[in-house]
Design a protein around this motif. Sequence first.
Motif, short mmCIF file in Angstrom:
data_model
loop_
_atom_site.label_atom_id
_atom_site.label_comp_id
_atom_site.label_asym_id
_atom_site.label_seq_id
_atom_site.Cartn_x
_atom_site.Cartn_y
_atom_site.Cartn_z
N ALA A 1 -7.93 12.86 6.85
CA ALA A 1 -7.46 11.52 7.25
C ALA A 1 -8.15 10.42 6.46
O ALA A 1 -8.53 9.37 7.00
CB ALA A 1 -7.66 11.31 8.75
N ARG A 2 -8.30 10.62 5.17
CA ARG A 2 -8.90 9.60 4.32
C ARG A 2 -7.89 8.47 4.10
O ARG A 2 -6.71 8.73 3.86
CB ARG A 2 -9.30 10.20 2.98
CG ARG A 2 -10.05 9.21 2.09
CD ARG A 2 -10.36 9.81 0.74
NE ARG A 2 -10.90 8.82 -0.16
CZ ARG A 2 -10.91 8.92 -1.47
NH1 ARG A 2 -10.38 10.00 -2.04
NH2 ARG A 2 -11.42 7.97 -2.22
N ASN A 3 -8.35 7.25 4.20
CA ASN A 3 -7.47 6.09 4.05
C ASN A 3 -7.19 5.80 2.58
O ASN A 3 -7.95 5.07 1.91
CB ASN A 3 -8.09 4.87 4.72
CG ASN A 3 -8.08 4.98 6.23
OD1 ASN A 3 -7.32 5.76 6.79
ND2 ASN A 3 -8.93 4.22 6.88
N VAL A 4 -6.12 6.40 2.07
CA VAL A 4 -5.71 6.17 0.68
C VAL A 4 -4.24 5.77 0.68
O VAL A 4 -3.49 6.08 1.60
CB VAL A 4 -5.93 7.42 -0.19
CG1 VAL A 4 -7.41 7.71 -0.36
CG2 VAL A 4 -5.21 8.63 0.39
N VAL A 5 -3.82 5.09 -0.40
CA VAL A 5 -2.44 4.60 -0.46
C VAL A 5 -1.96 4.65 -1.90
O VAL A 5 -2.74 4.44 -2.84
CB VAL A 5 -2.35 3.16 0.09
CG1 VAL A 5 -3.22 2.21 -0.71
CG2 VAL A 5 -0.91 2.67 0.11
N VAL A 6 -0.67 4.97 -2.06
CA VAL A 6 0.02 4.89 -3.34
C VAL A 6 0.99 3.73 -3.24
O VAL A 6 1.89 3.74 -2.39
CB VAL A 6 0.76 6.20 -3.68
CG1 VAL A 6 1.51 6.06 -5.00
CG2 VAL A 6 -0.21 7.36 -3.74
N LEU A 7 0.83 2.73 -4.08
CA LEU A 7 1.64 1.52 -4.02
C LEU A 7 2.90 1.66 -4.86
O LEU A 7 2.92 2.37 -5.87
CB LEU A 7 0.84 0.31 -4.51
CG LEU A 7 -0.43 -0.05 -3.74
CD1 LEU A 7 -1.10 -1.25 -4.41
CD2 LEU A 7 -0.13 -0.35 -2.28
N GLY A 8 3.94 0.94 -4.47
CA GLY A 8 5.10 0.78 -5.33
C GLY A 8 4.77 -0.19 -6.45
O GLY A 8 3.85 -1.01 -6.33
N SER A 9 5.51 -0.12 -7.53
CA SER A 9 5.20 -0.96 -8.69
C SER A 9 5.33 -2.45 -8.38
O SER A 9 4.55 -3.27 -8.88
CB SER A 9 6.10 -0.58 -9.86
OG SER A 9 7.47 -0.67 -9.49
N ASP A 10 6.33 -2.83 -7.56
CA ASP A 10 6.49 -4.24 -7.21
C ASP A 10 5.29 -4.76 -6.41
O ASP A 10 4.78 -5.86 -6.67
CB ASP A 10 7.77 -4.44 -6.39
CG ASP A 10 9.01 -4.36 -7.24
OD1 ASP A 10 8.87 -4.42 -8.48
OD2 ASP A 10 10.11 -4.23 -6.68
#
Length: 330
Positions: free
Chosen positions: A161-170
């Motif tokens: 449950a590590r708080n990581v994120v992959v963002l969209g390019s926009d």
Amino acid sequence: MTALLYELREGIRNSADALRQNKLRALLTTLGIVIGIVMVTTTMTTINGMERAFDKSMEMFGINTYFVQQRPWFTPPSAREEMRRRPQFTLAVAERILERAAEASTILAAAPTLDFGGSIQYRDRAARGVRATATKPSYTNVANMSVEQGRYFSDFEEQTARNVVVLGSDVAETLFPNEEAIGKRVRIEGARSEVIGVHKWVFPANWKFAAENFLGDTYHNPSHRSVDMIGIGPSALDGVKGRRDNELEQAQHVWCSFPAGHGVHSAVQPEGFEFTDSFKSDPEIAEYFRHCHEERKRRLGENARFLPFVGTIFPNASYHGRQPRSICAW
């Protein structure tokens, strides 16, 4: 037996005589048969090749993907009460579906998703109205997602449950216009997460790739993206980047569907909303829209918060609610 052989021999002899006497007709008949066979074979081969190429190019849109969810994407008014009574999906149900999917040889990947809307912040910059998806690492295979920068999260990160994120390019460009996004910490509805990747919006197509409609189409967004990157917009000369002036930045978007596939995409502004400066590069147009804004509030009062955006008359006749154009037929 002798009679049969005699008849066979006579038939062959008569056929040979006919061919000798009508050589041109025989040649043309044979040529027509050969051309017909070749054309049919070539046509079928071409069609099969085009179908395979089209299926491959459309895989990123999930043409071989099945969705299991509480409600269908489009619910007729007569069935809404029934849909509300359906039990909610739980994590236990999702895990059971994943277990069953792993046992099926025809299922290549499965991933549960929890979608929600909100805002993402980094220091004094924010991207609002963002659609976020909580899921598992296998989502990259289900959604045919490509990562442009960094990486996607791992099984270990999901299990811990590590708080990581992959963002969209926009979103990445909004939050990090002049710096690297990877390694930065952002706030998603107040919760801090580390950016480990940025996925890209690229697919094999050209300018002739048409939009489906204005209700569910994200297909034509790459063409919008090019305008955003170049900086063409109604207030570009004043340094506002993008094709719009963010007049709906604080609004809550609403999609309404009707029987037979028709629908409307609108937006609801917050209470007490004021006019957003727009068309700064052209004062006359800016004054026109300001006048329209004040007139709407005077005539409609609180109902002026509801702004028509776009809509579609099935299958592909779409209209813009607030722009100087009428019907777009794709």
